[in-house]
Design an enzyme around this catalytic site. Structure first.
Site, mmCIF file in Angstrom:
data_model
loop_
_atom_site.group_PDB
_atom_site.id
_atom_site.type_symbol
_atom_site.label_atom_id
_atom_site.label_comp_id
_atom_site.label_asym_id
_atom_site.label_seq_id
_atom_site.Cartn_x
_atom_site.Cartn_y
_atom_site.Cartn_z
ATOM 1 N N THR A 1 42.795 49.959 76.025
ATOM 2 C CA THR A 1 42.215 50.630 77.222
ATOM 3 C C THR A 1 42.182 50.114 78.569
ATOM 4 O O THR A 1 42.460 50.783 79.479
ATOM 5 C CB THR A 1 40.491 50.748 76.661
ATOM 6 O OG1 THR A 1 40.283 51.444 75.359
ATOM 7 C CG2 THR A 1 39.732 51.413 77.932
ATOM 8 N N GLU B 1 31.420 47.368 75.347
ATOM 9 C CA GLU B 1 32.685 48.003 75.806
ATOM 10 C C GLU B 1 33.311 47.249 77.214
ATOM 11 O O GLU B 1 34.273 47.208 77.219
ATOM 12 C CB GLU B 1 31.980 49.372 76.347
ATOM 13 C CG GLU B 1 31.928 50.699 75.203
ATOM 14 C CD GLU B 1 33.206 50.908 74.344
ATOM 15 O OE1 GLU B 1 33.962 50.306 74.351
ATOM 16 O OE2 GLU B 1 33.441 52.287 74.204
#
Ligand code: HSE
Length: 312
Positions: A181, A128
């Site tokens: 994101t 991530e």
């Protein structure tokens, strides 16, 4: 075990009010990954689709996770990872989380399961961090643990699997535009008013209590996000119309899935969720933005083994 193939589920992070700390797994949407032991040491990645994603392990979301795991456990074999993505990157459905969590799960199996679930989340957070610059865990934790999963803290990592009412179901509409994101995080305000924080805390506590008590009225009352949704919804075509349509069709609540652009709605059972998906589709019917939809139970299990083999 010489080879294992797995299903790595899509996830919905934030669940409206719980930015960065809560997510759940979907039952039927996700990636498939194959992990094979090789005599040549190291990690090799083969992208079965989305070949534009980097295959060099150091630049690949699954690759950095696998590299960290073999660095720690020093196996006397290498690992080939094949990735077939079912979740489009930039969809808000935990695409990077599925690659990262799936890598942690699959590599752990080939290594003989030396790592705990929480350690797997810690490894997966490296993926991530590579994808978005922030090691958030609200996709990888539910991806690995299944159901609704709370990330009480990332430092030290404290993951709490929550009760997931068995009939709870989700509808997702994914407008086929990409929202990174990183960008969706950059537009958020860096500070907030205490009165807004108090409202949000109440809703998070209400949502978690509602899950444990299977109190759908409480879940519905709690699914409000006054902090992130008002900012990010501007990136999503017809967001207000989608939300209104979902609620009118019987959804408990509707908000942005992860960092968007996907929009999700929770319903207290699968039949209502199908209606809600139909209502979401109607909003986009005849409009310019292409889209896909999903209707799913909550994935109670998280990553799971599809097949394994000792030959090869
Ligand atoms: N909590 C993260 C965010 C999830 O909203 O930025 C990203 O999928």
């Amino acid at each position: 075990m010489k080879e294992v193939s797995i299903f790595s589920p899509a996830t919905v992070a934030n669940v409206s009010c719980a930015f960065d700390i809560l997510g759940f797994a979907m039952e039927n949407a996700g990636d498939e990954m194959v992990f094979r032991k090789t005599t040549q040491k190291g990690i090799r990645i083969v992208m079965k689709n989305f070949r534009e994603l980097p295959a060099q392990p150091e630049q690949n979301v699954a690759g950095v996770v696998a590299l960290a795991m073999i660095e720690k456990s020093q196996p006397d074999f290498g690992i080939l990872i094949e990735i077939k993505k079912g979740i489009l990157p930039g969809s808000g459905m935990g695409s990077s989380g599925a690659s990262a969590g799936g890598a942690a799960f699959g590599v752990n199996r080939l290594l003989g399961e030396p790592f705990t679930q929480t350690e797997l989340v810690q490894f997966a957070m490296l993926g991530e961090a590579l994808a978005s610059g922030v090691a958030h865990a609200d996709n990888v934790a539910p991806n690995l643990f299944g159901g609704f999963t709370l990330v009480r803290s990332t430092s030290p990592l404290d993951i709490i699997p929550l009760h997931t009412p068995p009939s709870l179901s989700v509808s997702v509409l994914h407008p086929l535009i990409e929202v990174k994101t990183k960008n969706a995080r950059n537009i958020l305000k860096k500070s907030l008013l205490l009165k807004d924080a108090v409202l949000q805390w109440g809703n998070i506590a209400g949502l978690v209590s509602g899950l444990f008590m299977e109190d759908y009225g409480l879940i519905a009352r709690s699914m409000h996000d006054g902090i992130v949704e008002p900012v990010r919804s501007m990136l999503i075509p017809l967001f207000d119309e989608l939300k209104q349509a979902a609620l009118e069709a019987g959804a408990l609540g509707c908000s942005i899935s992860g960092s968007g652009p996907s929009v999700f709605a929770l319903s207290d059972n699968g039949a209502v969720a199908k209606n809600v998906t139909r209502a979401l589709k109607k909003v986009y019917a005849g409009r310019e933005v292409p889209y896909e939809t999903f209707t799913s139970a909550i994935g109670q299990q998280g990553c799971r083994v599809l097949t394994k083999s000792n030959n090869g």
